[in-house]
Design a protein around this motif. Structure first.
Motif, PDB file in Angstrom:
ATOM      1  N   PRO A  54       0.817  -1.221   0.000  1.00  0.00           N
ATOM      2  CA  PRO A  54       0.000   0.000   0.000  1.00  0.00           C
ATOM      3  C   PRO A  54       0.847   1.266   0.000  1.00  0.00           C
ATOM      4  CG  PRO A  54      -0.862  -1.582   1.555  1.00  0.00           C
ATOM      5  CD  PRO A  54       0.468  -2.108   1.117  1.00  0.00           C
ATOM      6  N   ARG A  55       0.299   2.331  -0.590  1.00  0.00           N
ATOM      7  CA  ARG A  55       1.025   3.599  -0.664  1.00  0.00           C
ATOM      8  C   ARG A  55       0.885   4.375   0.640  1.00  0.00           C
ATOM      9  NH1 ARG A  55      -1.389   2.944  -5.604  1.00  0.00           N
ATOM     10  NH2 ARG A  55       0.032   2.782  -7.378  1.00  0.00           N
ATOM     11  N   LEU A  56       1.972   5.037   0.987  1.00  0.00           N
ATOM     12  CA  LEU A  56       2.009   5.903   2.165  1.00  0.00           C
ATOM     13  C   LEU A  56       2.494   7.274   1.720  1.00  0.00           C
ATOM     14  CD1 LEU A  56       1.838   6.308   5.251  1.00  0.00           C
ATOM     15  CD2 LEU A  56       4.149   5.351   5.416  1.00  0.00           C
ATOM     16  N   PHE A  57       1.805   8.324   2.162  1.00  0.00           N
ATOM     17  CA  PHE A  57       2.087   9.700   1.743  1.00  0.00           C
ATOM     18  C   PHE A  57       2.494  10.542   2.944  1.00  0.00           C
ATOM     19  CE2 PHE A  57      -0.784   7.893  -1.287  1.00  0.00           C
ATOM     20  CZ  PHE A  57      -0.587   8.524  -2.500  1.00  0.00           C
ATOM     21  N   ALA A  58       3.492  11.397   2.758  1.00  0.00           N
ATOM     22  CA  ALA A  58       3.872  12.383   3.778  1.00  0.00           C
ATOM     23  C   ALA A  58       4.281  13.670   3.076  1.00  0.00           C
ATOM     24  CB  ALA A  58       5.004  11.863   4.658  1.00  0.00           C
ATOM     25  N   GLN A  59       4.111  14.793   3.766  1.00  0.00           N
ATOM     26  CA  GLN A  59       4.253  16.113   3.141  1.00  0.00           C
ATOM     27  C   GLN A  59       5.477  16.864   3.643  1.00  0.00           C
ATOM     28  OE1 GLN A  59       0.547  18.239   2.928  1.00  0.00           O
ATOM     29  NE2 GLN A  59       1.539  20.237   2.991  1.00  0.00           N
ATOM     30  N   VAL A  60       6.086  17.604   2.740  1.00  0.00           N
ATOM     31  CA  VAL A  60       7.203  18.483   3.117  1.00  0.00           C
ATOM     32  C   VAL A  60       6.652  19.717   3.829  1.00  0.00           C
ATOM     33  CG1 VAL A  60       8.672  17.685   1.223  1.00  0.00           C
ATOM     34  CG2 VAL A  60       7.172  19.675   0.885  1.00  0.00           C
ATOM     35  N   LEU A  61       7.520  20.345   4.634  1.00  0.00           N
ATOM     36  CA  LEU A  61       7.135  21.547   5.385  1.00  0.00           C
ATOM     37  C   LEU A  61       7.750  22.823   4.823  1.00  0.00           C
ATOM     38  CD1 LEU A  61       7.402  20.326   9.082  1.00  0.00           C
ATOM     39  CD2 LEU A  61       5.350  21.238   7.987  1.00  0.00           C
ATOM     40  N   ALA A  62       8.906  22.720   4.195  1.00  0.00           N
ATOM     41  CA  ALA A  62       9.644  23.896   3.730  1.00  0.00           C
ATOM     42  C   ALA A  62       8.820  24.693   2.721  1.00  0.00           C
ATOM     43  CB  ALA A  62      10.965  23.473   3.112  1.00  0.00           C
ATOM     44  N   ARG A  63       9.103  25.976   2.610  1.00  0.00           N
ATOM     45  CA  ARG A  63       8.427  26.849   1.649  1.00  0.00           C
ATOM     46  C   ARG A  63       9.265  27.089   0.408  1.00  0.00           C
ATOM     47  NH1 ARG A  63       4.064  30.115   2.980  1.00  0.00           N
ATOM     48  NH2 ARG A  63       2.941  29.291   4.780  1.00  0.00           N
ATOM     49  N   GLN A  64      10.582  26.900   0.508  1.00  0.00           N
ATOM     50  CA  GLN A  64      11.480  27.115  -0.615  1.00  0.00           C
ATOM     51  C   GLN A  64      11.840  25.776  -1.256  1.00  0.00           C
ATOM     52  OE1 GLN A  64      12.189  30.300  -1.671  1.00  0.00           O
ATOM     53  NE2 GLN A  64      10.695  30.791  -0.060  1.00  0.00           N
ATOM     54  N   ALA A  65      12.079  25.813  -2.561  1.00  0.00           N
ATOM     55  CA  ALA A  65      12.310  24.589  -3.314  1.00  0.00           C
ATOM     56  C   ALA A  65      13.465  23.769  -2.758  1.00  0.00           C
ATOM     57  CB  ALA A  65      12.554  24.918  -4.789  1.00  0.00           C
ATOM     58  N   GLU A  66      14.563  24.439  -2.420  1.00  0.00           N
ATOM     59  CA  GLU A  66      15.732  23.710  -1.925  1.00  0.00           C
ATOM     60  C   GLU A  66      15.405  22.932  -0.657  1.00  0.00           C
ATOM     61  OE1 GLU A  66      20.352  24.569  -0.463  1.00  0.00           O
ATOM     62  OE2 GLU A  66      19.112  26.198  -1.249  1.00  0.00           O
ATOM     63  N   GLY A  67      14.673  23.572   0.253  1.00  0.00           N
ATOM     64  CA  GLY A  67      14.281  22.899   1.481  1.00  0.00           C
ATOM     65  C   GLY A  67      13.307  21.761   1.221  1.00  0.00           C
ATOM     66  N   MET A  68      12.393  21.963   0.284  1.00  0.00           N
ATOM     67  CA  MET A  68      11.447  20.901  -0.063  1.00  0.00           C
ATOM     68  C   MET A  68      12.168  19.667  -0.577  1.00  0.00           C
ATOM     69  SD  MET A  68       8.416  22.985  -2.021  1.00  0.00           S
ATOM     70  CE  MET A  68       7.432  24.228  -1.219  1.00  0.00           C
ATOM     71  N   VAL A  69      13.155  19.885  -1.426  1.00  0.00           N
ATOM     72  CA  VAL A  69      13.915  18.776  -1.992  1.00  0.00           C
ATOM     73  C   VAL A  69      14.656  18.027  -0.887  1.00  0.00           C
ATOM     74  CG1 VAL A  69      15.848  18.159  -3.494  1.00  0.00           C
ATOM     75  CG2 VAL A  69      14.112  19.784  -4.286  1.00  0.00           C
ATOM     76  N   GLU A  70      15.276  18.751   0.020  1.00  0.00           N
ATOM     77  CA  GLU A  70      16.004  18.122   1.125  1.00  0.00           C
ATOM     78  C   GLU A  70      15.051  17.318   2.009  1.00  0.00           C
ATOM     79  OE1 GLU A  70      18.082  21.132   3.230  1.00  0.00           O
ATOM     80  OE2 GLU A  70      19.547  21.504   1.624  1.00  0.00           O
ATOM     81  N   GLU A  71      13.909  17.890   2.312  1.00  0.00           N
ATOM     82  CA  GLU A  71      12.939  17.183   3.153  1.00  0.00           C
ATOM     83  C   GLU A  71      12.384  15.956   2.449  1.00  0.00           C
ATOM     84  OE1 GLU A  71      11.409  21.062   5.736  1.00  0.00           O
ATOM     85  OE2 GLU A  71      10.032  20.037   4.362  1.00  0.00           O
ATOM     86  N   ALA A  72      12.144  16.064   1.148  1.00  0.00           N
ATOM     87  CA  ALA A  72      11.655  14.914   0.383  1.00  0.00           C
ATOM     88  C   ALA A  72      12.656  13.771   0.441  1.00  0.00           C
ATOM     89  CB  ALA A  72      11.388  15.317  -1.062  1.00  0.00           C
ATOM     90  N   ARG A  73      13.921  14.093   0.303  1.00  0.00           N
ATOM     91  CA  ARG A  73      14.962  13.062   0.384  1.00  0.00           C
ATOM     92  C   ARG A  73      14.979  12.422   1.769  1.00  0.00           C
ATOM     93  NH1 ARG A  73      19.428  16.990  -2.430  1.00  0.00           N
ATOM     94  NH2 ARG A  73      18.869  16.629  -4.629  1.00  0.00           N
ATOM     95  N   TYR A  74      14.821  13.253   2.804  1.00  0.00           N
ATOM     96  CA  TYR A  74      14.807  12.722   4.168  1.00  0.00           C
ATOM     97  C   TYR A  74      13.613  11.783   4.367  1.00  0.00           C
ATOM     98  CZ  TYR A  74      14.126  12.415   9.189  1.00  0.00           C
ATOM     99  OH  TYR A  74      13.917  11.938  10.461  1.00  0.00           O
TER     100      TYR A  74
END
Length: 220
Positions: A54-74
């Motif tokens: 089954p798929r599991l979804f979680a959301q990034v918190l950052a507002r800037q693209a660089e932070g979003m990318v880092e959080e997605a990787r984490y």
């Protein structure tokens, strides 16, 4: 059709796994915060109860693209099969374009217009989440937005699915499925509404009374 449960309640997930053909579980920062658990702990617990497929979804918190990318990787380091939710903003679209190149599965979230949804699809999102009830509350029309978005995706991004979100009642869910949404994510209370009906309970009670009147028991 894919049905997701929008919750971090482990007991509720176990309950509805017995009843519904759950495709997985969606979360957001509010849901995670309400659980009181650290994100890595919660995601591992959710994966354990869901199983591998089954798929599991979680959301990034950052507002800037660089932070979003880092959080997605984490987030993906916690669960390698996780679908990352990215808000459809200017920075979110930039982040999606980069994450798409890295092969990260994406959901474009917090969608309030069909144009937002289409742009997220072209940026690489596999799922688009229009906020149906919130659109209705803002004097918009959540169902009409789903209809328009579905038409746009069929024409220009057929690989992307609508995962309609933000529901307060089961009528909204049914309307979105009729409007062409391929998936819905529902909170626990609305999931219960999809199943329960006082009229059904009343009918079953009458059947039992009629049976017992003749046979004096509820056994065959």
């Amino acid at each position: 059709m894919e049905i997701y449960l929008d919750t971090a309640d482990i007991d509720a997930i176990r309950h509805f796994q017995r009843i519904l053909p759950l495709a997985g579980v969606t979360t957001n920062p509010t849901i995670v915060a309400a659980s009181g658990k650290k994100i890595h702990e919660l995601l591992r617990q959710l994966r354990e109860v869901l199983g591998e497929s089954p798929r599991l979804f979680a959301q990034v918190l950052a507002r800037q693209a660089e932070g979003m990318v880092e959080e997605a990787r984490y987030l993906r380091s916690i669960d390698e099969n996780l679908v990352v939710k990215v808000p459809v903003t200017v920075e979110g679209l930039a982040a999606m374009n980069q994450l798409k190149q890295e092969g990260v599965p994406l959901l474009g979230t917090a969608v309030y217009s069909a144009s937002q949804g289409l742009l997220a699809a072209t940026a690489g999102a596999q799922y688009i989440a229009p906020y149906v009830n919130r659109l209705d509350a803002l004097s918009g029309n959540g169902t009409e937005t789903v209809i328009t978005l579905n038409q746009l995706l069929q024409l220009h991004a057929p690989q992307t699915k609508i995962l309609a979100a933000s529901f307060k009642n089961c009528r909204q869910v049914i309307d979105c499925l009729i409007a062409g949404a391929q998936a819905v994510t529902v909170p626990v209370d609305v999931a219960g509404q999809l199943i329960a009906s006082p009229a059904t309970d009343s009918a079953l009670t009458q059947f039992e009374k009629d049976w017992c009147k003749t046979y004096q028991s509820l056994h065959f």
